[in-house]
Write an enzyme that holds these catalytic residues in place. Structure first.
Site, PDB file in Angstrom:
ATOM      1  N   TYR A 122      69.146  50.540  99.146  1.00 36.21           N
ATOM      2  CA  TYR A 122      69.655  51.439 100.190  1.00 36.21           C
ATOM      3  C   TYR A 122      71.138  51.665  99.926  1.00 36.21           C
ATOM      4  CZ  TYR A 122      71.101  53.028 104.873  1.00 36.21           C
ATOM      5  OH  TYR A 122      71.619  53.751 105.922  1.00 36.21           O
TER       6      TYR A 122
ATOM      7  N   ASP B 150      76.942  49.938  93.537  1.00 32.20           N
ATOM      8  CA  ASP B 150      77.108  50.010  94.992  1.00 32.20           C
ATOM      9  C   ASP B 150      77.353  48.594  95.532  1.00 32.20           C
ATOM     10  OD1 ASP B 150      75.164  51.278  97.821  1.00 32.20           O
ATOM     11  OD2 ASP B 150      77.087  50.238  97.664  1.00 32.20           O
TER      12      ASP B 150
ATOM     13  N   LYS C 263      82.296  47.729 104.435  1.00 29.69           N
ATOM     14  CA  LYS C 263      82.138  46.494 105.188  1.00 29.69           C
ATOM     15  C   LYS C 263      83.380  45.603 105.158  1.00 29.69           C
ATOM     16  CE  LYS C 263      77.149  46.769 104.550  1.00 29.69           C
ATOM     17  NZ  LYS C 263      76.465  46.808 105.855  1.00 29.69           N
TER      18      LYS C 263
HETATM   19  P1  KE4 Z   1      77.354  52.370 105.950  1.00 30.40           P
HETATM   20  O1  KE4 Z   1      77.272  53.879 105.900  1.00 30.40           O
HETATM   21  O2  KE4 Z   1      76.319  51.792 106.897  1.00 30.40           O
HETATM   22  O3  KE4 Z   1      78.755  51.837 106.227  1.00 30.40           O
HETATM   23  O4  KE4 Z   1      77.002  51.815 104.486  1.00 30.40           O
HETATM   24  C1  KE4 Z   1      75.817  52.225 103.872  1.00 30.40           C
HETATM   25  C2  KE4 Z   1      75.427  51.209 102.809  1.00 30.40           C
HETATM   26  C3  KE4 Z   1      75.651  51.520 101.488  1.00 30.40           C
HETATM   27  N1  KE4 Z   1      75.325  50.648 100.506  1.00 30.40           N
HETATM   28  C4  KE4 Z   1      74.784  49.444 100.790  1.00 30.40           C
HETATM   29  C5  KE4 Z   1      74.436  48.509  99.665  1.00 30.40           C
HETATM   30  C6  KE4 Z   1      74.543  49.074 102.132  1.00 30.40           C
HETATM   31  O5  KE4 Z   1      73.979  47.864 102.399  1.00 30.40           O
HETATM   32  C7  KE4 Z   1      74.861  49.966 103.166  1.00 30.40           C
HETATM   33  C8  KE4 Z   1      74.604  49.653 104.634  1.00 30.40           C
HETATM   34  N2  KE4 Z   1      73.964  48.423 104.923  1.00 30.40           N
HETATM   35  C9  KE4 Z   1      73.187  48.388 106.143  1.00 30.40           C
HETATM   36  C10 KE4 Z   1      72.619  46.981 106.288  1.00 30.40           C
HETATM   37  N3  KE4 Z   1      71.618  46.704 105.350  1.00 30.40           N
HETATM   38  C11 KE4 Z   1      73.990  48.789 107.340  1.00 30.40           C
HETATM   39  C12 KE4 Z   1      73.388  48.416 108.675  1.00 30.40           C
HETATM   40  C13 KE4 Z   1      72.995  49.631 109.458  1.00 30.40           C
HETATM   41  O6  KE4 Z   1      72.465  50.580 108.854  1.00 30.40           O
HETATM   42  O7  KE4 Z   1      73.223  49.590 110.693  1.00 30.40           O
END
Ligand code: KE4
Length: 417
Positions: free
Chosen positions: A142, A234, A262
């Site tokens: 993801y 990523d 994060k």
């Molecule tokens: P954000 O757009 O949520 O800040 O980041 C997206 C993203 C991109 N790449 C990786 C490897 C990620 O894990 C994420 C976001 N992680 C999720 C948790 N698995 C965010 C939690 C959520 O969607 O509320």
């Protein structure tokens, strides 16, 4: 009715599904989510006064623990000078320097407001730099919710078993090739000379945590290098989490571009993408690849990120995190039946007896059983990720007592399964 339940009713009247991000809705584990009132160190308190040991840590950012005094003071000091200028500000340079010093592969970096913005922008940059349209991602990984990446995605998409999102035009997905993770032979099925970029989580943690085979990552680096396709690491979740220089330091494989998020915001909205200067200089205003953001480089977010990284780099943080996580996980796997994985201070227990090596094997997990376990742990004051397809995080604030209390809770929770 608890106050959380009352708020849940109000939230559902105003917010789709009652949340601002799907995985928070507890649909992967059943029941309704608690509303958090405040957090400090390793703990969360909900609006009804219940206290939890927190292993979600806002999905990764709170590696120092919640409300760290140094981070809080930095944000307060910055806020006293104003909240947003829309001009260059000195804090952007400080955070950029910390990022570039930690990641040798990042010669230049641009800040954005989320991991999604970072990966979306990195993909556009790879396409603009190579003048190619096709990209490659891996099943179950993801990378945020940008259209071209919501194809066989993980995280919330894996939880809801809707790998491809509605609203993504077919011809968007047509340019996204998806391969199985850890499958070296699958890398030979791609004509890499027509690929703009391949994006990978070097520590895949959005279908639960699945360690990458080093030889797989090394082969990916080689085939992309030979064909002029960009390798996008990523590290939104793994950056500054599994090592100071993320998974690239851990595995000794450097990407052409890296996406971050994060931890670099210390809990405020920050994403970043960076890498080779010859690639990054294709970004507007220097180059033809447009990318922009009203609140990018926001001074408060920069201040929180700088304070977090400075604190993280000050001591022997990574050895401490390793020790805390090993103490928990070494005991945990004797108590909780399943397939357990860990990379640094990220850990996961799949409720399956099948060795989990990719998306397909991750999906053999018994999500109902996980849901029962999740609620039992919550009842005993421990907050785990409300989805089998997420991971747990350790912070520097978790104490030996927290870990012992967590193991006691696990022993009780297992009795109820
Ligand atoms: P954000 O757009 O949520 O800040 O980041 C997206 C993203 C991109 N790449 C990786 C490897 C990620 O894990 C994420 C976001 N992680 C999720 C948790 N698995 C965010 C939690 C959520 O969607 O509320």
């Amino acid at each position: 009715m608890t106050y959380s339940e009352k708020l849940w009713q109000e939230a559902n009247a105003l917010l789709p599904g009652g949340v601002n991000s799907p995985v928070r809705a507890f649909r992967g584990v059943g029941g309704t989510p608690f509303f958090t009132q405040r957090a400090k160190g390793s703990r969360l308190w909900d609006v009804d006064g219940n206290e939890y040991i927190d292993y979600v840590l806002s999905w990764g950012p709170m590696i120092l623990g919640h409300a760290h005094p140094k981070v809080m003071q930095a944000v307060i000091d910055a806020a006293r000078e104003g909240t947003s200028f829309g001009t260059p500000n000195p804090r952007e340079i400080r955070l950029a320097r910390l990022v570039c010093e930690a990641f040798p592969g990042i010669q230049k970096v641009r800040f954005v407001n989320s991991g999604t913005e970072a990966t979306m922008s990195a993909i556009r940059l790879a396409r603009g730099f190579t003048k190619r349209d096709k990209i490659v991602k891996f099943e179950g990984c993801y990378h945020g919710h940008a259209d071209s990446l919501l194809v066989k995605a993980g995280s919330g998409a894996a939880t809801f078993d809707v790998p491809d999102s509605a609203g993504v035009p077919a011809d968007f997905a047509r340019n996204t090739l998806t391969l199985p993770l850890n499958d070296l032979a699958a890398l030979d099925t791609v004509n890499w000379s027509e690929i703009a970029g391949v994006i990978i989580e070097p520590v895949p943690a959005n279908m639960g945590l699945i360690p990458l085979r080093l030889e797989f990552l090394q082969k990916l680096r080689k085939v992309t290098q030979n064909a002029g396709a960009l390798l996008i690491m990523d590290e939104v979740m793994s950056g500054f989490r599994v090592a100071k220089g993320g998974a690239q330091e851990l595995y000794g494989v450097t990407g052409d571009l890296t996406t971050l998020g994060k931890i670099i915001g210390g809990g405020l909205p920050v994403g970043a993408f960076g890498g080779r200067a010859d690639v990054m200089d294709h970004l507007a205003p220097l180059g033809a690849v447009y990318q922009a953001g009203t609140l990018s480089g926001n001074p408060l977010a920069m201040a929180a990120g700088v304070a977090t990284l400075e604190q993280l780099f000050a001591g022997d943080s990574y050895r401490t995190l390793e020790q805390k996580t090993a103490t928990l996980c070494d005991e945990w796997k004797k108590i909780v039946p399943g397939y357990h994985t860990r990379v640094g201070s990220k850990f996961c227990s799949f409720f399956t007896n099948t060795p989990v090596v990719d998306y397909a094997t991750a999906k053999t997990s018994d999500t109902k059983r996980y849901g029962v376990f999740f609620h039992q742990m919550l009842k005993h004051g421990v907050y785990l990720a409300p989805s089998q397809f997420e991971v747990g995080f350790m912070s520097l604030a978790h104490t030996t007592e927290d870990i012992e209390a967590t193991l006691r809770a696990a022993r009780e929770a297992i009795k109820a399964l």
